[in-house]
Design a protein around this motif. Sequence first.
Motif, short mmCIF file in Angstrom:
data_model
loop_
_atom_site.label_atom_id
_atom_site.label_comp_id
_atom_site.label_asym_id
_atom_site.label_seq_id
_atom_site.Cartn_x
_atom_site.Cartn_y
_atom_site.Cartn_z
N LYS A 1 43.88 58.41 20.22
CA LYS A 1 43.38 59.28 19.16
C LYS A 1 42.05 59.92 19.51
N THR A 2 41.73 60.97 18.77
CA THR A 2 40.47 61.65 18.94
C THR A 2 39.36 60.76 18.40
N ASP A 3 38.64 60.10 19.30
CA ASP A 3 37.58 59.18 18.93
C ASP A 3 36.26 59.95 18.93
N LEU A 4 35.74 60.24 17.74
CA LEU A 4 34.50 61.03 17.68
C LEU A 4 33.31 60.26 18.24
N LYS A 5 33.41 58.93 18.29
CA LYS A 5 32.31 58.16 18.89
C LYS A 5 32.19 58.50 20.37
N GLN A 6 33.31 58.57 21.05
CA GLN A 6 33.30 58.97 22.46
C GLN A 6 32.78 60.40 22.60
N LEU A 7 33.26 61.29 21.75
CA LEU A 7 32.90 62.70 21.86
C LEU A 7 31.43 62.92 21.56
N THR A 8 30.91 62.25 20.55
CA THR A 8 29.48 62.41 20.25
C THR A 8 28.62 61.85 21.37
N GLY A 9 29.12 60.82 22.03
CA GLY A 9 28.39 60.28 23.17
C GLY A 9 28.28 61.27 24.32
N ILE A 10 29.26 62.16 24.43
CA ILE A 10 29.23 63.21 25.44
C ILE A 10 28.31 64.35 25.04
N VAL A 11 28.35 64.70 23.76
CA VAL A 11 27.62 65.88 23.28
C VAL A 11 26.14 65.60 23.03
N GLN A 12 25.82 64.41 22.55
CA GLN A 12 24.43 64.12 22.16
C GLN A 12 23.42 64.38 23.29
N PRO A 13 23.69 63.98 24.54
CA PRO A 13 22.72 64.29 25.59
C PRO A 13 22.48 65.79 25.78
N LEU A 14 23.48 66.61 25.54
CA LEU A 14 23.30 68.06 25.66
C LEU A 14 22.41 68.58 24.54
N VAL A 15 22.58 68.02 23.35
CA VAL A 15 21.72 68.39 22.22
C VAL A 15 20.28 67.96 22.49
N ASP A 16 20.12 66.75 23.00
CA ASP A 16 18.77 66.23 23.27
C ASP A 16 18.08 67.03 24.36
N ASP A 17 18.82 67.40 25.41
CA ASP A 17 18.23 68.19 26.49
C ASP A 17 17.78 69.55 26.00
N ALA A 18 18.59 70.17 25.15
CA ALA A 18 18.22 71.47 24.59
C ALA A 18 16.94 71.34 23.77
N ALA A 19 16.86 70.30 22.95
CA ALA A 19 15.67 70.10 22.11
C ALA A 19 14.43 69.91 22.97
N ALA A 20 14.58 69.23 24.09
CA ALA A 20 13.45 69.00 24.99
C ALA A 20 12.95 70.30 25.61
N HIS A 21 13.78 71.33 25.60
CA HIS A 21 13.41 72.63 26.16
C HIS A 21 13.19 73.69 25.08
N GLY A 22 12.95 73.23 23.85
CA GLY A 22 12.57 74.15 22.79
C GLY A 22 13.71 74.86 22.09
N VAL A 23 14.90 74.29 22.14
CA VAL A 23 16.05 74.89 21.46
C VAL A 23 16.58 73.91 20.42
N ARG A 24 16.48 74.30 19.16
CA ARG A 24 17.01 73.48 18.06
C ARG A 24 18.52 73.67 18.01
N VAL A 25 19.25 72.57 17.99
CA VAL A 25 20.71 72.62 18.04
C VAL A 25 21.29 71.73 16.96
N SER A 26 22.35 72.22 16.33
CA SER A 26 23.17 71.41 15.41
C SER A 26 24.61 71.50 15.88
N VAL A 27 25.28 70.37 15.93
CA VAL A 27 26.69 70.33 16.29
C VAL A 27 27.45 69.60 15.20
N GLY A 28 28.53 70.21 14.73
CA GLY A 28 29.42 69.58 13.78
C GLY A 28 30.79 69.39 14.41
N LEU A 29 31.39 68.24 14.21
CA LEU A 29 32.71 67.92 14.76
C LEU A 29 33.56 67.27 13.68
#
Length: 305
Positions: A25-53
């Motif tokens: 099944k589509t496990d959002l825990k796995q998916l968020t684990g993949i996406v969260q580092p991309l969100v964090d990296d963007a924030a570290a470079h001055g880009v505010r990001v929101s992701v909804g799944l």
Amino acid sequence: MAIVAAVLTVCVGLFVSPATADPQKTDLKQLTGIVQPLVDDAAAHGVRVSVGLADLSRPNGQSAILGSVASYNPASVIKLSLLATLMRQVDRGLISLDAPVTVSPYMVVGGSGTIQNEHMPFNTTVRELARRMVVVSDNTATNVLLYYVGIPTVQALLDDLGLKTMKFNRQMFPGDLITAPTNAIDAADTLSLLKATYSGRLLSRTSTDQIADWMLHQEVDTKFGAVLAGKPIAHKTGETGNVTHDVGYFLVPGHETAVVVLTEVTTTTSYNEAQRIGNPIVQNIGLAVYDHLHGLGHPAPAAAG
């Protein structure tokens, strides 16, 4: 082209009748684990990001919001609220998609779209205005439809869905004389609107399929479309000032998922620079989500019996 057409036809059917969910099944825990580092990296470079799944492959599928929970300038993503409202009015028999509409020169505004290139006055239909509003993000078409449907009617739909942040307060390119508050969205409300539209409970099957068809034919390819061309995604982009967004449905069979990616580049006030910085972030998140869903495989066929 025949292959693309076949994919689009299948995807329209999946839009309101998702395949039986894959045992993997589509496990959002796995998916968020993949996406969260991309969100964090963007924030570290001055880009505010929101992701909804949101997992749409099963009743009561999981949802998740990552990153910023604050509101954004929605740009053209707000057009999805008008689209849903229009189609609800169609379902209620109050509007016909085939009704004739004349666009006068004074209605034309700038920005994205193709109506400004038509000979004026331009005779068309509600259906064609809605199609252009989605497929080429036509601002003139949006404003004409907003006059036709009415801002209070859009707000009534948002109220019915319990959305608190999303507001369509003013037309596209409103000019200096419009004093209404600016339009607004956040990831949670945008995800809720996508889920309601997909569910088949807000709109008729015919109207839901029509929305799917328009979104599947999205021509703005600077975000999800730049890295997922030809893939089964139905989406709507938005960009203005220092924001750049893409939202919609990743229709991977058995793993259908609503995806919202909103970004605001805080390091510049230049539109071009913001798009240069922000678009790759939207692309990378979209690609990461799609690759994960696709890697889960397709559902096994039902056993005969």
